[in-house]
Motif scaffolding. Sequence first.
Motif, PDB file in Angstrom:
ATOM      1  N   LEU A  23       0.821  -1.208   0.000  1.00  0.00           N
ATOM      2  CA  LEU A  23       0.000   0.000   0.000  1.00  0.00           C
ATOM      3  C   LEU A  23       0.857   1.260   0.000  1.00  0.00           C
ATOM      4  O   LEU A  23       0.482   2.267  -0.608  1.00  0.00           O
ATOM      5  N   ALA A  24       2.013   1.208   0.646  1.00  0.00           N
ATOM      6  CA  ALA A  24       2.945   2.342   0.594  1.00  0.00           C
ATOM      7  C   ALA A  24       3.407   2.575  -0.842  1.00  0.00           C
ATOM      8  O   ALA A  24       3.439   3.712  -1.326  1.00  0.00           O
ATOM      9  N   THR A 110      -0.992   1.797  11.190  1.00  0.00           N
ATOM     10  CA  THR A 110      -2.421   2.056  11.384  1.00  0.00           C
ATOM     11  C   THR A 110      -2.783   3.468  10.956  1.00  0.00           C
ATOM     12  O   THR A 110      -3.801   3.674  10.283  1.00  0.00           O
ATOM     13  N   TYR A 111      -1.970   4.436  11.331  1.00  0.00           N
ATOM     14  CA  TYR A 111      -2.255   5.823  10.923  1.00  0.00           C
ATOM     15  C   TYR A 111      -2.298   5.937   9.396  1.00  0.00           C
ATOM     16  O   TYR A 111      -3.216   6.538   8.837  1.00  0.00           O
ATOM     17  N   GLY A 112      -1.310   5.370   8.731  1.00  0.00           N
ATOM     18  CA  GLY A 112      -1.281   5.437   7.263  1.00  0.00           C
ATOM     19  C   GLY A 112      -2.447   4.707   6.626  1.00  0.00           C
ATOM     20  O   GLY A 112      -3.059   5.195   5.674  1.00  0.00           O
ATOM     21  N   LEU A 113      -2.755   3.530   7.144  1.00  0.00           N
ATOM     22  CA  LEU A 113      -3.874   2.758   6.591  1.00  0.00           C
ATOM     23  C   LEU A 113      -5.207   3.458   6.825  1.00  0.00           C
ATOM     24  O   LEU A 113      -6.076   3.472   5.947  1.00  0.00           O
ATOM     25  N   LEU A 114      -5.363   4.066   7.992  1.00  0.00           N
ATOM     26  CA  LEU A 114      -6.586   4.834   8.242  1.00  0.00           C
ATOM     27  C   LEU A 114      -6.679   6.034   7.308  1.00  0.00           C
ATOM     28  O   LEU A 114      -7.784   6.398   6.866  1.00  0.00           O
ATOM     29  N   MET A 115      -5.550   6.632   6.984  1.00  0.00           N
ATOM     30  CA  MET A 115      -5.568   7.744   6.023  1.00  0.00           C
ATOM     31  C   MET A 115      -6.094   7.267   4.671  1.00  0.00           C
ATOM     32  O   MET A 115      -6.865   7.975   4.010  1.00  0.00           O
ATOM     33  N   LEU A 116      -5.688   6.055   4.257  1.00  0.00           N
ATOM     34  CA  LEU A 116      -6.199   5.511   2.995  1.00  0.00           C
ATOM     35  C   LEU A 116      -7.685   5.206   3.086  1.00  0.00           C
ATOM     36  O   LEU A 116      -8.444   5.475   2.145  1.00  0.00           O
ATOM     37  N   LEU A 117      -8.116   4.656   4.224  1.00  0.00           N
ATOM     38  CA  LEU A 117      -9.543   4.360   4.394  1.00  0.00           C
ATOM     39  C   LEU A 117     -10.381   5.630   4.340  1.00  0.00           C
ATOM     40  O   LEU A 117     -11.456   5.649   3.729  1.00  0.00           O
ATOM     41  N   VAL A 118      -9.895   6.689   4.955  1.00  0.00           N
ATOM     42  CA  VAL A 118     -10.617   7.961   4.921  1.00  0.00           C
ATOM     43  C   VAL A 118     -10.666   8.498   3.488  1.00  0.00           C
ATOM     44  O   VAL A 118     -11.731   8.897   2.998  1.00  0.00           O
ATOM     45  N   LEU A 151     -10.694  -1.944   0.262  1.00  0.00           N
ATOM     46  CA  LEU A 151     -10.704  -3.319   0.766  1.00  0.00           C
ATOM     47  C   LEU A 151      -9.302  -3.808   1.097  1.00  0.00           C
ATOM     48  O   LEU A 151      -9.086  -4.438   2.137  1.00  0.00           O
ATOM     49  N   LEU A 152      -8.331  -3.532   0.240  1.00  0.00           N
ATOM     50  CA  LEU A 152      -6.957  -3.944   0.513  1.00  0.00           C
ATOM     51  C   LEU A 152      -6.428  -3.249   1.766  1.00  0.00           C
ATOM     52  O   LEU A 152      -5.762  -3.869   2.604  1.00  0.00           O
ATOM     53  N   SER A 153      -6.742  -1.984   1.919  1.00  0.00           N
ATOM     54  CA  SER A 153      -6.327  -1.251   3.124  1.00  0.00           C
ATOM     55  C   SER A 153      -6.987  -1.840   4.370  1.00  0.00           C
ATOM     56  O   SER A 153      -6.356  -1.935   5.432  1.00  0.00           O
ATOM     57  N   SER A 154      -8.235  -2.242   4.249  1.00  0.00           N
ATOM     58  CA  SER A 154      -8.947  -2.864   5.370  1.00  0.00           C
ATOM     59  C   SER A 154      -8.297  -4.180   5.763  1.00  0.00           C
ATOM     60  O   SER A 154      -8.106  -4.457   6.957  1.00  0.00           O
ATOM     61  N   ALA A 156      -5.183  -5.063   5.223  1.00  0.00           N
ATOM     62  CA  ALA A 156      -3.884  -4.736   5.822  1.00  0.00           C
ATOM     63  C   ALA A 156      -4.055  -4.266   7.263  1.00  0.00           C
ATOM     64  O   ALA A 156      -3.269  -4.643   8.142  1.00  0.00           O
ATOM     65  N   LEU A 157      -5.077  -3.476   7.511  1.00  0.00           N
ATOM     66  CA  LEU A 157      -5.328  -2.992   8.867  1.00  0.00           C
ATOM     67  C   LEU A 157      -5.670  -4.152   9.803  1.00  0.00           C
ATOM     68  O   LEU A 157      -5.179  -4.229  10.936  1.00  0.00           O
ATOM     69  N   ILE A 158      -6.488  -5.072   9.329  1.00  0.00           N
ATOM     70  CA  ILE A 158      -6.839  -6.243  10.136  1.00  0.00           C
ATOM     71  C   ILE A 158      -5.595  -7.076  10.431  1.00  0.00           C
ATOM     72  O   ILE A 158      -5.359  -7.474  11.579  1.00  0.00           O
ATOM     73  N   VAL A 159      -4.790  -7.340   9.420  1.00  0.00           N
ATOM     74  CA  VAL A 159      -3.569  -8.128   9.625  1.00  0.00           C
ATOM     75  C   VAL A 159      -2.636  -7.418  10.601  1.00  0.00           C
ATOM     76  O   VAL A 159      -2.032  -8.055  11.468  1.00  0.00           O
ATOM     77  N   ASN A 160      -2.533  -6.108  10.494  1.00  0.00           N
ATOM     78  CA  ASN A 160      -1.692  -5.347  11.420  1.00  0.00           C
ATOM     79  C   ASN A 160      -2.153  -5.513  12.862  1.00  0.00           C
ATOM     80  O   ASN A 160      -1.348  -5.391  13.783  1.00  0.00           O
ATOM     81  N   HIS A 161      -3.424  -5.802  13.067  1.00  0.00           N
ATOM     82  CA  HIS A 161      -3.970  -5.876  14.423  1.00  0.00           C
ATOM     83  C   HIS A 161      -4.314  -7.291  14.873  1.00  0.00           C
ATOM     84  O   HIS A 161      -4.931  -7.458  15.929  1.00  0.00           O
TER      85      HIS A 161
END
Length: 173
Positions: A23-24, A110-118, A151-154, A156-161
Motif C-alpha cells: 500500500l505504501a 495504522t495511521y497510514g492505513l486509516l488515512m487511505l480508508l478515509v 478493501l486492501l487497506s482494510s 492490511a489494517l486487520i492483519v496489522n492488528h
Amino acid sequence: MTTTDPARHSSHRLAAGVLTGILALYITLVALGNITDFGTNQQFVRHVLAMDSTFKDHDLMWRAITSTALQDTAYVLIIAWETVAALVLIWGTYLWAARRDDAFARRVSTYGLLMLLVLFGAGFIAIGGEWFAMWQAKAWNGEDSATRVFLLSSVALIVNHLPGSRNSVAPTT
C-alpha cells in the motif's frame, strides 16, 4: 505454535510489513503520478465535482461544484493527503522491516492505513460516489478503483492488528 513463539512473530511481522509495503508503494505511485502528471486526474476531479457526466437530475445538480478554483483546491488537498499517507506508510514498512518494536510499527502503519480508508472510503466512495453521484458516470467513475484500495487497506489494517505480536520485541532463542 504459541503466540510467544518467535516464528509466529516473524510471520505476522512479515505479513503486516508486506501488506503495508504494498500500500505504501501504491499510494506513493499515485501521489507521484498526480504530481508529475497533474492534468490527467485534475480533469477527473473536475468532472466528478461538476457532475457534468451524471444523469443531470435537477434534484441533485445543486450539489455540483463548478468553480475550477474550488475543484483544483480539492485536487491539491487530495494530492497532499496521498503524499502524507505515502510517507507514513513508508515509515511503517520500514519499522516492520527493522523488527525492533512491533507496537510502534503497528501504530504508524495504522495511521497510514486509516488515512487511505478515509481518502478512498469517505472521500471517493461516499462523497465522490454518492454526494457527487459519480456512480452515474461511465467515463469519470472511480468507485471500482476506490473500492479495491479500500478493501486492501482494510485487510492490511486487520492483519496489522491480529493477535500474536503484542510484545514490542520478539523473543530470541
